[in-house]
Design an enzyme around this catalytic site. Structure first.
Site, PDB file in Angstrom:
ATOM      1  N   ASP A   1       0.810  -1.219   0.000  1.00 30.27           N
ATOM      2  CA  ASP A   1       0.000   0.000   0.000  1.00 30.27           C
ATOM      3  C   ASP A   1       0.843   1.268   0.000  1.00 30.27           C
ATOM      4  O   ASP A   1       0.439   2.297   0.537  1.00 30.27           O
ATOM      5  CB  ASP A   1      -0.969   0.034   1.211  1.00 30.27           C
TER       6      ASP A   1
ATOM      7  N   LYS B   1       2.157   2.156  -5.187  1.00 22.91           N
ATOM      8  CA  LYS B   1       2.890   1.701  -6.378  1.00 22.91           C
ATOM      9  C   LYS B   1       2.107   1.961  -7.665  1.00 22.91           C
ATOM     10  O   LYS B   1       2.692   2.280  -8.692  1.00 22.91           O
ATOM     11  CB  LYS B   1       3.191   0.199  -6.273  1.00 22.91           C
TER      12      LYS B   1
ATOM     13  N   GLY C   1      -4.251  -4.180  -4.472  1.00 18.04           N
ATOM     14  CA  GLY C   1      -5.197  -3.166  -4.954  1.00 18.04           C
ATOM     15  C   GLY C   1      -4.395  -1.940  -5.334  1.00 18.04           C
ATOM     16  O   GLY C   1      -3.918  -1.220  -4.471  1.00 18.04           O
ATOM     17  N   HIS C   2      -4.179  -1.738  -6.624  1.00 18.96           N
ATOM     18  CA  HIS C   2      -3.361  -0.618  -7.086  1.00 18.96           C
ATOM     19  C   HIS C   2      -4.262   0.496  -7.614  1.00 18.96           C
ATOM     20  O   HIS C   2      -4.991   0.307  -8.574  1.00 18.96           O
ATOM     21  CB  HIS C   2      -2.368  -1.098  -8.164  1.00 18.96           C
TER      22      HIS C   2
ATOM     23  N   GLN D   1       2.085  -5.976  -3.074  1.00 16.09           N
ATOM     24  CA  GLN D   1       2.404  -6.018  -1.633  1.00 16.09           C
ATOM     25  C   GLN D   1       3.744  -5.301  -1.374  1.00 16.09           C
ATOM     26  O   GLN D   1       4.043  -4.356  -2.082  1.00 16.09           O
ATOM     27  CB  GLN D   1       2.429  -7.462  -1.099  1.00 16.09           C
TER      28      GLN D   1
END
Ligand code: IMP
Length: 429
Positions: free
Chosen positions: A13, A16, A40-41, A224
């Site tokens: 988080d 990225k 989750g990007h 991650q």
């Protein structure tokens, strides 16, 4: 520079997605090497928010080849949903998406087993995202996994599914008294997914190596973060893949000599979701304030993220593990307005001061942070695009981190939007 890895330097988080989106402009190929839809990007384009879970963030630029490598574990239902969601919003998904035929699949029994196992562990639970990630990697390592190419051949698929499903059903019943899965139901569902995905499935390693030999820019996107890496993170409170840069080789089928640089993404403070030690955690009003101001809620599960000060000991570990050549600092604007900013420079462990990060969770749990205080800044850094426009103390904060880590800041993110970014050094020519 043909290949650049972008990896999270903390517990994920770090932001990225936005940086990969920026770097993708100059890349020909963008590739994911590990993890699954636990990631989750988030990318914000003209106030429109895109959250990507499996498809590389490069997909938001037309004409980039997006590769999901063999090291990723794929829930095909989630992948199809993500593809459809993007198509509905005008994003092109065609020949630009290539999925490795060797990528393993997340099966429904993986999720059921994970959920039953987490519930049974009570306080000792890992606090997973509940997506079946760890169980899919378990089957991969046990050589009982099902790969993309298996579902393309119904006969082979049935042969591989039967023993895997029988085994999972036995475990579900014996350990948790949970209901069994029907072979035909799972078979039908997954052959349907195969029909939809088959035109995207291929030899990703071959394509990537060809692109690299031709001197094309390949952007390698980690999910991650280093401290969640199965080998180098705070085991057992980790994810089940090699999230650090080393995973890029095995997760894509390229050699280490192909990688030119590794950029670590560092949030200006630290966050963590799920359980496990977190020495600089702020369990007070300030932690709450960072969470609210920084919107620190999981992009995948919506869980509140635990927040704390920057931890140089942990980051130094990330510099080594990833061989970082530079870093990108994100969410600097969230620290605006603080009188002082604390930074952890060492740990006190059993009466001794140490700068060595113990990746073992039990040892890290006993570490007390040793802080240095830096002066904060009152002016807003939000949306600033030039280094020289930053408040003096914000620049000093960045320089201080650079000195401590021995690497430079290549990019500084000053807001959610695509253009709220300071570029110090371009990584791709
Ligand atoms: P899993 O990856 O779902 O097995 O979860 C293992 C640990 O990794 C848990 O602490 C999760 O909260 C954490 N985790 C997994 N994916 C992410 C992510 O994308 N960002 C932050 N933490 C994550």
């Amino acid at each position: 520079m043909p290949a650049l890895v972008v990896a999270g330097a903390q517990w994920g988080d770090e932001g990225k997605g936005k940086l990969v989106d920026h770097l993708a402009r100059q890349a020909h190929v963008v590739a994911r090497y590990q993890g699954g839809h636990n990631a989750g990007h988030t990318v914000v384009i003209n106030d429109e928010k895109f959250v990507l879970h499996l498809i590389p963030s490069g997909v938001l630029h037309e004409g980039k080849l997006c590769v999901i490598g063999n090291g990723v574990v794929i829930d095909p239902a989630c992948l199809i949903e993500e593809m459809d969601g993007l198509i509905n919003r005008g994003v092109k998904i065609g020949e630009n998406l290539l999925i490795s035929e060797n990528a393993h699949l997340i099966m429904p029994y993986h999720m059921a087993l994970e959920s039953a196992s987490e519930s049974s562990m009570g306080k000792k639970a890992i606090g997973t995202t509940g997506r079946g990630i760890g169980l899919a990697y378990m089957d991969k390592m046990a050589r009982t996994g099902i790969r993309m190419l298996d579902i393309l051949d119904p006969k082979l698929f049935r042969e591989r599914l039967r023993p895997a499903l029988d085994n999972a059903n036995r475990l579900l019943d014996a350990l948790y008294g949970a209901p069994a899965f029907e072979l035909e139901e799972v078979f039908e569902k997954y052959t349907g997914f195969a029909e939809r995905l088959k035109k995207h499935i291929g030899n990703a390693g071959f394509v990537l190596n060809k692109a690299l030999r031709e001197g094309r820019n390949v952007l390698i996107e980690g999910a991650q973060g280093t401290l969640l890496d199965i080998d180098h993170g705070t085991y057992p409170y980790v994810t089940s893949s090699n999230a650090s840069a080393g995973g890029a080789c095995t997760g894509l089928g390229i050699g280490p000599t192909m990688i030119d640089a590794a950029m670590g993404v560092v949030k200006a403070y630290t966050t963590r979701v799920g359980n496990g030690p977190f020495p600089t955690e702020l369990e007070d009003e300030l932690g709450e304030c960072l969470r609210e101001k920084g919107g620190e809620y999981g992009a995948t599960t919506g869980r509140p993220r635990r927040c704390g000060w920057l931890d140089i000991v942990a980051l130094d570990h990330a510099v080594r593990v990833n061989g970082l050549s530079g870093f990108a600092l994100t969410k600097l604007d969230i620290l605006d307005g603080l009188d002082t900013i604390k930074v952890c420079t060492a740990y006190r462990l059993d009466g001794v001061t140490t700068r060595e990060f113990p990746p073992d969770a039990a040892t890290l749990e006993r570490c007390q942070p040793v802080y240095e205080e830096l002066k904060g800044w009152k002016d807003s850094t939000s949306g600033i695009k030039k280094l020289s426009d930053l408040p003096v103390n914000a620049r000093k904060y960045i320089e201080w981190i650079e000195q401590r880590l021995g690497i430079g800041a290549d990019m500084i993110s000053t807001g959610q939007r695509r253009d709220e970014l300071i570029i110090v050094k371009e990584n791709f020519r």
